[in-house]
Design a protein around this motif. Sequence first.
Motif, PDB file in Angstrom:
ATOM      1  N   THR A 215       0.987  -1.168  -0.015  1.00 49.83           N
ATOM      2  CA  THR A 215      -0.148  -0.057  -0.029  1.00 49.83           C
ATOM      3  C   THR A 215       0.961   1.077  -0.028  1.00 49.83           C
ATOM      4  OG1 THR A 215      -0.213  -0.137   2.451  1.00 49.83           O
ATOM      5  CG2 THR A 215      -1.858  -1.185   1.166  1.00 49.83           C
ATOM      6  N   GLY A 216       0.353   2.639  -0.128  1.00 51.12           N
ATOM      7  CA  GLY A 216       0.904   3.582  -0.073  1.00 51.12           C
ATOM      8  C   GLY A 216       2.100   3.932  -1.190  1.00 51.12           C
ATOM      9  N   GLU A 217       2.990   4.492  -0.717  1.00 49.74           N
ATOM     10  CA  GLU A 217       4.146   4.862  -1.458  1.00 49.74           C
ATOM     11  C   GLU A 217       4.840   3.612  -2.494  1.00 49.74           C
ATOM     12  OE1 GLU A 217       7.928   8.000  -1.411  1.00 49.74           O
ATOM     13  OE2 GLU A 217       7.557   6.910   0.022  1.00 49.74           O
ATOM     14  N   GLU A 218       5.049   2.701  -1.670  1.00 50.81           N
ATOM     15  CA  GLU A 218       5.823   1.516  -2.151  1.00 50.81           C
ATOM     16  C   GLU A 218       4.994   0.918  -3.273  1.00 50.81           C
ATOM     17  OE1 GLU A 218       7.024  -1.655   0.410  1.00 50.81           O
ATOM     18  OE2 GLU A 218       8.548  -0.407   1.769  1.00 50.81           O
ATOM     19  N   ARG A 219       3.630   0.915  -3.069  1.00 47.38           N
ATOM     20  CA  ARG A 219       2.588   0.527  -3.983  1.00 47.38           C
ATOM     21  C   ARG A 219       2.946   1.217  -5.432  1.00 47.38           C
ATOM     22  NH1 ARG A 219      -1.999  -2.165  -5.187  1.00 47.38           N
ATOM     23  NH2 ARG A 219      -3.511  -1.303  -6.545  1.00 47.38           N
ATOM     24  N   GLU A 220       2.813   2.500  -5.187  1.00 48.29           N
ATOM     25  CA  GLU A 220       2.969   3.600  -6.382  1.00 48.29           C
ATOM     26  C   GLU A 220       4.150   3.343  -7.124  1.00 48.29           C
ATOM     27  OE1 GLU A 220       2.263   7.255  -4.803  1.00 48.29           O
ATOM     28  OE2 GLU A 220       0.374   6.830  -3.947  1.00 48.29           O
ATOM     29  N   ILE A 221       5.341   3.286  -6.402  1.00 50.60           N
ATOM     30  CA  ILE A 221       6.661   3.068  -7.040  1.00 50.60           C
ATOM     31  C   ILE A 221       6.530   1.621  -7.796  1.00 50.60           C
ATOM     32  CG2 ILE A 221       9.060   2.556  -6.802  1.00 50.60           C
ATOM     33  CD1 ILE A 221       8.755   4.198  -4.108  1.00 50.60           C
ATOM     34  N   LEU A 222       6.190   0.835  -7.217  1.00 53.18           N
ATOM     35  CA  LEU A 222       6.107  -0.361  -8.151  1.00 53.18           C
ATOM     36  C   LEU A 222       5.203  -0.414  -9.339  1.00 53.18           C
ATOM     37  CD1 LEU A 222       5.986  -2.983  -5.188  1.00 53.18           C
ATOM     38  CD2 LEU A 222       7.913  -2.769  -6.817  1.00 53.18           C
ATOM     39  N   LEU A 223       4.129   0.118  -9.202  1.00 54.93           N
ATOM     40  CA  LEU A 223       3.156   0.420 -10.363  1.00 54.93           C
ATOM     41  C   LEU A 223       3.824   1.324 -11.379  1.00 54.93           C
ATOM     42  CD1 LEU A 223      -0.169   0.469  -8.667  1.00 54.93           C
ATOM     43  CD2 LEU A 223       0.623  -1.102 -10.108  1.00 54.93           C
ATOM     44  N   ALA A 224       4.628   2.129 -10.865  1.00 60.32           N
ATOM     45  CA  ALA A 224       5.329   3.230 -11.923  1.00 60.32           C
ATOM     46  C   ALA A 224       6.699   2.303 -12.572  1.00 60.32           C
ATOM     47  CB  ALA A 224       6.074   4.465 -11.312  1.00 60.32           C
ATOM     48  N   LEU A 225       7.197   1.269 -11.879  1.00 62.98           N
ATOM     49  CA  LEU A 225       8.092   0.710 -12.733  1.00 62.98           C
ATOM     50  C   LEU A 225       7.519  -0.228 -13.825  1.00 62.98           C
ATOM     51  CD1 LEU A 225      10.550  -0.428  -9.666  1.00 62.98           C
ATOM     52  CD2 LEU A 225      10.979   0.873 -11.556  1.00 62.98           C
ATOM     53  N   ALA A 226       6.194  -0.848 -13.295  1.00 65.84           N
ATOM     54  CA  ALA A 226       5.435  -1.762 -14.134  1.00 65.84           C
ATOM     55  C   ALA A 226       5.270  -0.937 -15.608  1.00 65.84           C
ATOM     56  CB  ALA A 226       4.265  -2.299 -13.599  1.00 65.84           C
TER      57      ALA A 226
END
Length: 356
Positions: free
Chosen positions: A35-46
């Motif tokens: 959740t949160g920032e880590e989720r956003e970072i991983l989705l940006a990598l995808a």
Amino acid sequence: MHPTPTSRQIRRWRRNLADERAEAAVYRELAARRTGEEREILLALAEAEKRHQEHWLALLGPHVGRPLRGHWRTRGLGLLARRLGGVFVLALAQQAEARSTYDADVDATAAMAADERIHGEVVRGLATRGRMRMSGTFRAAVFGANDGLVSNLALILGIGASGASQATVLLSGLAGLLAGALSMGAGEYVSIRSQRELLEAANPSPEAAAAIGHLDVDVNELALVYRARGLTAEEAQAHADTVIATFSASTVIAPDGAEGDHEAIGTAFGAAASSFCFFASGALIPVLPYLFGAEGLTAIVVGSGLVGIALCLTGATVGVLSGASPVKRALRQLAIGFGAAGATYALGLVFGAAVG
């Protein structure tokens, strides 16, 4: 108009496309568990991997064909991401990004090659968060398991080589297991607790922070506090001026980054429990052949083989989580462990011959 690609180029482009799709799937799987920032970072990598897919799709054009499966390593990583998540998968993903061949691929752009390098650093940063959270307990676990494996194997080999009976070797191994596990657990508790107390003693006093609001704005010693904590005179004065100007009830006296919750150290109880359990599990392995009735050379060979496998697994795990070569770490662990056990076995032979 682009020249017609060769069959070799088409195969390579399709393979790259499949790998990009598989890597994007890994990041989406990891994001689903966060959740949160880590989720956003991983989705940006995808999403970044999707841009790379579009590059290979554009090159392939009508030759895209049926979707291929990604490299077995990436597919395995996706499976782990669905089942486990966590720092272990992130560490593997970091290594996967480091294996990118786009630097040498004439059909990949310089931006794509740079992306892969940056992706590796992004994943390293995410993995570092997990490493920091688990580092204290993980250190105790690795140290405990390795010490249990090596010390009890050395104990059993030394006593066995001296000519002692199977019952004596078995009892010695069980005694070594219990004594070592209790000693390791107690030692870790005292060590971590003492370290945390020392670091907590360096934290600023709440009473001193409360006094900031009553300091003379023109002449005060707050800057000296920051100088004592490592800032230069200019930095300390600037920071003191900022603190005075923005003082509130929640103001702390430490410079930015000076205070922390000592997360990387871990808790004393967690480290003690981890060390106890992993030492006991490691120390049990060389005892197993004797528990099942084996004796003499057979028990020594089987026990040593089991310990060797366990040492390799421990070393490989450390290698994966630290971003290093699992094979090198496994071989290092094996060499150190067997070196110590071999020396004890030789001493047992010497003492056995002397007594005999």
